[in-house]
Design a protein around this motif. Structure first.
Motif, PDB file in Angstrom:
ATOM      1  N   ILE A  31     -17.740  -6.485 -67.306  1.00 58.38           N
ATOM      2  CA  ILE A  31     -18.312  -6.392 -65.969  1.00 58.38           C
ATOM      3  C   ILE A  31     -17.201  -6.690 -64.966  1.00 58.38           C
ATOM      4  O   ILE A  31     -16.444  -7.638 -65.134  1.00 58.38           O
ATOM      5  N   ALA A  32     -17.091  -5.829 -63.957  1.00 57.69           N
ATOM      6  CA  ALA A  32     -16.095  -6.026 -62.902  1.00 57.69           C
ATOM      7  C   ALA A  32     -16.845  -6.577 -61.682  1.00 57.69           C
ATOM      8  O   ALA A  32     -17.199  -7.748 -61.651  1.00 57.69           O
ATOM      9  N   GLY A  33     -17.131  -5.727 -60.693  1.00 55.15           N
ATOM     10  CA  GLY A  33     -17.904  -6.192 -59.539  1.00 55.15           C
ATOM     11  C   GLY A  33     -19.397  -6.253 -59.832  1.00 55.15           C
ATOM     12  O   GLY A  33     -20.160  -6.918 -59.135  1.00 55.15           O
ATOM     13  N   GLY A  34     -19.816  -5.513 -60.838  1.00 54.64           N
ATOM     14  CA  GLY A  34     -21.221  -5.546 -61.258  1.00 54.64           C
ATOM     15  C   GLY A  34     -22.157  -4.696 -60.412  1.00 54.64           C
ATOM     16  O   GLY A  34     -23.353  -4.666 -60.679  1.00 54.64           O
ATOM     17  N   ASP A  53     -16.814 -10.896 -68.393  1.00 52.03           N
ATOM     18  CA  ASP A  53     -16.470 -10.828 -66.967  1.00 52.03           C
ATOM     19  C   ASP A  53     -14.945 -10.752 -66.807  1.00 52.03           C
ATOM     20  O   ASP A  53     -14.209 -11.563 -67.370  1.00 52.03           O
ATOM     21  N   GLN A  55     -13.366 -11.152 -63.931  1.00 52.58           N
ATOM     22  CA  GLN A  55     -12.955 -11.742 -62.642  1.00 52.58           C
ATOM     23  C   GLN A  55     -11.768 -12.685 -62.719  1.00 52.58           C
ATOM     24  O   GLN A  55     -11.074 -12.889 -61.727  1.00 52.58           O
TER      25      GLN A  55
END
Ligand SMILES: Cc1cc2nc3c(=O)[nH]c(=O)nc-3n(C[C@H](O)[C@H](O)[C@H](O)COP(=O)(O)OP(=O)(O)OC[C@H]3O[C@@H](n4cnc5c(N)ncnc54)[C@H](O)[C@@H]3O)c2cc1C
Ligand code: FES
Ligand code: FES
Lengths: 284, 164
Positions: A31-34, A53, A55
């Motif tokens: 998942i990046a920005g989601g 994630d 992030q």
């Protein structure tokens, strides 16, 4: 709107990501920005038992500009693209495109990597990257490899990326000459009814080269080589633009949905491309 | 059910620690776990902006973030922007310029507007409209919201000049 449950991981380097992908196989997803993935998970159209994630991974952040060579880390957000004067100076089409994506809140979170990797035909960055002939940098269990944006998209949500690969960056040579990203949407924050990315180089009052890609008019972005070629050698007059539009219409394959019937989408595609070519030529 | 996670969160300057399932959406953490009910749920589908909070310096829709992603974050909600006894300039301005009717969108509007004015203290009307495009209002027709934000910007700028 509660998604199925999942285990959450926040590795601090790419090795950690690759190890988790290997360990969990099909169950894992990054998942990046989601802002594409979370809505799908909330609707339970995507189930991700192991969520990884990105992030905290510094190597996916930031960008570099070396002369005309631009390389953008996968975790750079659309907000950062808009606010970078350096990127806007070397490749203003990045800012022009990003400003037409979603709304401010979404752009703080949405990343260029997520937008490009996703494979949603509605995303705006894939068409842009095809227009720029960008290279996607992937890393997986067998090391790194590069895939041209023009070769990456196979069908909606089906791409050349293997499930155990991560997109690390996107690179391209900054386009010379004129550019435009033109988009028709029903309201601000909406995906395109039709959008066009155009770059044009001018030489001696004529088109020396042109690159044209279309968004959300097929199950993948469409780089229309024929449409670009149709402009070469012309003065970009109305007649030449008509020929280019006709060539583009041959290459797209829109389907009917809540943005309109096929005939309407083709009509809009023609108008949008005409505007994009006209603007790019004015700037060439 | 997946394993619960140990979550650390700072909301409006106050530190919170608790166990939560990673899938819990931030908007529910705020409203139901921490009883911070300023951020509203309008659409729950990332479109309306009623749930907007400031998270690590970004305007974020709290319905589109898992609590696991927010672990370690600093969050400001409308409760951290002003209080009934000490209204923020934006809150006063919305009241004076009739920038709200039912008020449902207002916490998100003001939270977003505060970030917008921080990044661009002197916006044009067009920049306000563009910068507020992620927040919907079904009552006002936006006219007075834009007016309120522009008025707040001038007031904040005048105060800054006076202080200098
Ligand atoms: C209201 C709304 C409006 C929107 N409007 C538009 C629009 O007009 N135009 C537009 O283009 N987009 C739009 N979007 C989508 C938005 O731009 C997304 O944020 C973006 O497309 C995906 O980026 P992300 O970082 O959020 O990716 P995520 O949602 O985190 O990920 C998307 C997918 O890509 C995969 N992925 C992410 N990063 C990587 C990586 N580095 N390597 C491999 N796989 C990866 C994930 O596993 C997932 O499958 C909108 C979204 C919302 C909520
Ligand atoms: S409730 Fe989050 S955007 Fe509407
Ligand atoms: S004041 Fe009612 S929704 Fe905005």
């Amino acid at each position: 709107m509660i998604p199925a449950s999942f285990d959450y991981h926040r590795p601090s380097d790419l090795e950690g990501v690759l190890a988790l992908l290997k360990e969990h196989g099909d169950d894992a997803r990054v998942i990046a920005g989601g802002h594409s993935l979370i809505p799908m998970m909330k609707l339970r159209m995507a189930e991700v038992p192991q969520l990884i994630d990105l992030q905290a991974i510094e190597s996916l952040k930031g960008y570099s500009v070396n002369g005309s060579h631009v390389k953008i880390g996968a975790m750079v957000t659309q907000h950062e693209l808009i606010n970078s004067d350096e990127l806007a100076a070397v490749a203003p089409i990045l800012r022009e495109t990003s400003l037409q994506i979603a709304d401010p809140q979404v752009r703080y979170m949405g990343t260029v990597g997520g937008n490009v990797a996703n494979g949603d035909p509605g995303n705006d960055m894939p068409g842009l990257m095809q227009c720029l002939d960008a290279t996607l940098h992937l890393i997986g269990p067998n090391g790194t490899r590069e895939v041209a944006a023009r070769e990456y998209y196979e069908a909606a949500y089906v791409t050349a990326r293997e499930e155990d690969e991560v997109l690390t960056a996107i690179s391209f040579e900054a386009p010379k000459g004129g550019y435009a990203y033109e988009k028709q949407k029903r309201k601000i924050g909406d995906y395109a009814t039709a959008a066009a990315a155009v770059t044009i180089q001018k030489d001696g009052g004529k088109v020396a080269s042109a690159s044209i890609a279309m968004t959300n008019l097929s199950d993948t972005p469409v780089w229309s080589e024929a449409a670009g070629n149709a402009l070469v050698g012309t003065t970009c007059d109305a007649g030449a633009i008509k020929v280019a539009v006709a060539a583009m219409l041959d290459d797209i394959d829109p389907t009917e949905d809540n943005r309109g019937p096929v005939a309407f989408k083709k009509h809009v595609a023609g108008i949008i491309l005409t505007r994009a070519i006209t603007r790019a030529w004015e700037r060439a | 059910m997946s394993k619960k996670m140990h979550i650390n969160l700072t909301v409006n300057g106050e530190h919170h620690e608790f166990l939560a399932e990673p899938r819990e959406l931030l908007i529910y953490t705020l409203r139901e776990r921490l009883n911070i009910t300023g951020p509203h749920i309008g659409c729950e589908t990332s479109h309306c902006g009623a749930c907007t909070v400031t998270l690590n310096g970004k305007s974020v829709k709290a319905c589109t973030m898992f609590i696991a992603q927010a672990d370690g974050a600093e969050i400001t909600t409308i409760e951290g922007i002003g209080s009934p006894d000490n209204l923020h300039v934006l809150q006063r301005s919305f009241r004076e310029h009739h920038g709200l009717q039912c008020g449902y969108c207002t916490p998100g509007m003001i939270t977003r507007a505060s970030k917008l004015l921080e990044e661009n203290p002197n916006p044009t009307e067009e920049e306000v409209r563009f910068g507020m495009a992620g927040n919907m209002c079904r009552c006002t027709g936006y006219q007075n919201i834009v007016k309120s934000i522009l008025a707040a910007a001038s007031e904040m700028n005048a105060a800054k000049e006076a202080a200098e």
